[in-house]
Design an enzyme around this catalytic site. Structure first.
Site, PDB file in Angstrom:
ATOM      1  N   ASP A 141       0.866  -1.194   0.000  1.00 13.20           N
ATOM      2  CA  ASP A 141       0.000   0.000   0.000  1.00 13.20           C
ATOM      3  C   ASP A 141       0.891   1.228   0.000  1.00 13.20           C
ATOM      4  O   ASP A 141       2.098   1.125   0.162  1.00 13.20           O
ATOM      5  CB  ASP A 141      -0.899   0.013   1.251  1.00 13.20           C
ATOM      6  N   ASP A 158       0.503   3.730   2.218  1.00 13.72           N
ATOM      7  CA  ASP A 158       0.239   4.412   3.484  1.00 13.72           C
ATOM      8  C   ASP A 158      -0.684   5.616   3.216  1.00 13.72           C
ATOM      9  O   ASP A 158      -1.167   5.807   2.095  1.00 13.72           O
ATOM     10  CB  ASP A 158       1.528   4.806   4.223  1.00 13.72           C
TER      11      ASP A 158
HETATM   12  N1  ADE Z   1       2.288  -2.948   6.887  1.00 11.43           N
HETATM   13  C1  ADE Z   1       1.770  -2.924   5.651  1.00 11.43           C
HETATM   14  N2  ADE Z   1       1.369  -1.676   5.301  1.00 11.43           N
HETATM   15  C2  ADE Z   1       1.641  -0.878   6.379  1.00 11.43           C
HETATM   16  C3  ADE Z   1       1.454   0.501   6.660  1.00 11.43           C
HETATM   17  N3  ADE Z   1       0.920   1.331   5.763  1.00 11.43           N
HETATM   18  N4  ADE Z   1       1.859   0.959   7.875  1.00 11.43           N
HETATM   19  C4  ADE Z   1       2.415   0.123   8.786  1.00 11.43           C
HETATM   20  N5  ADE Z   1       2.600  -1.182   8.580  1.00 11.43           N
HETATM   21  C5  ADE Z   1       2.226  -1.690   7.378  1.00 11.43           C
END
Ligand code: ADE
Length: 281
Positions: A219, A221
């Site tokens: 992703d 974030d």
């Molecule tokens: N693991 C996978 N995506 C994450 C994210 N955006 N923030 C923290 N841990 C994660």
């Protein structure tokens, strides 16, 4: 049922979870359930044989993904692996991307960590009369990183994109970051973010092991305002790319199996780095 003993030292280990237990060509020969002074590990340790070389597999979040990041018994995991002879650990982790150019499903070999855990996870073997200090300026193992880099580059034709370096922010969780935090981590130079690099990497160093994490972006974030991260998104990309993840880890293990009895895999360069302060067996 598999035997719960194995009579040779196991030098190589993978800490993973989702989708990484079964890699083609790796035959399970034992399931070990060691206990340690720090408790039991996250899951039984599967011993898989590949080309005559045993490899230990440990599911960080448990067999049923029942352990949240802050509940992972990291000291027991590292101590249990150490007690069966492990010297080199390849650790896998899903991560959020903090950079436009690190797209979901890209792989990153981090070379730095920024600690944003909250000091509530048991994070050291050095306590209760055991006094020691370790250098942690470079938290990962450069020789392992080079092997991963080479394997990833060879898979470019299969659509594997691998970033050779990066700074992983390790946050406490289990909630994801706020948008302000996510932007702050970007301003700090963070490349990717997870909840699992620490204390695992630090404990591996205290145990004088060679340790390298392989990360896969699931992703962007929440700084990237197109689509805020949630668990479904992480799982979607993890599933979509699990074949590449397995192939990459498999290729790295192929390479490391050939090096099983070299100073590199035996982590000779880390021997004494923690003054041998902790007794693991
Ligand atoms: N693991 C996978 N995506 C994450 C994210 N955006 N923030 C923290 N841990 C994660």
């Amino acid at each position: 049922a598999l035997p719960n003993h194995f009579d040779r030292p196991v030098h190589l280990a993978v800490i993973g979870g989702t989708g990484l237990g079964k890699i083609d060509g790796y035959v399970p020969v034992a399931a070990l359930t060691p206990t340690t002074p720090w408790g039991a590990p996250s899951s039984p340790i599967m011993i898989l044989e590949h080309a005559g070389v045993p490899i230990a597999f440990l599911a960080r979040h448990g067999l049923h993904h029942q352990l949240a990041p802050h509940e992972v018994p990291a000291r027991a995991n590292i101590a249990a692996l150490r007690s069966i002879g492990v010297r080199t650990i390849i650790a896998f982790s899903a991560v959020g991307s903090l950079r436009e150019e690190i797209k979901p499903m890209d792989f990153v070999i981090p070379d730095q960590i920024i600690d944003r855990t909250k000091g509530i996870r048991p994070f050291t073997f050095f306590e209760g009369g055991v006094v020691g200090h370790v250098g942690f300026a470079d938290p990962f193992d450069a020789s392992l990183a080079a092997v991963v880099q080479k394997c990833g580059a060879a898979m470019r034709g299969d659509g594997v994109v691998l970033h050779a370096t990066g700074t992983v922010i390790c946050m406490e969780g289990p909630a994801f970051s706020t948008r302000a935090e996510s932007n702050m981590y970007r301003s700090w130079g963070g490349s990717i973010i997870n909840m699992s690099a620490l204390p695992e990497a630090k404990l591996a160093r205290e145990a004088e092991l060679a340790y390298q994490m392989i990360c896969m972006a699931t992703d962007y974030d929440c700084w990237h305002t197109t689509d805020d991260v949630d668990v479904a998104m992480v799982m979607k990309y993890m599933d979509a790319n699990s074949k590449n993840a397995k192939n990459l880890v498999g290729a790295v293990l192929d390479e490391l199996c050939k090096l099983e009895n070299t100073d590199m895999v035996l982590a000779k360069h880390w021997e004494g780095s923690a003054q041998g302060a902790v007794k693991f067996m």
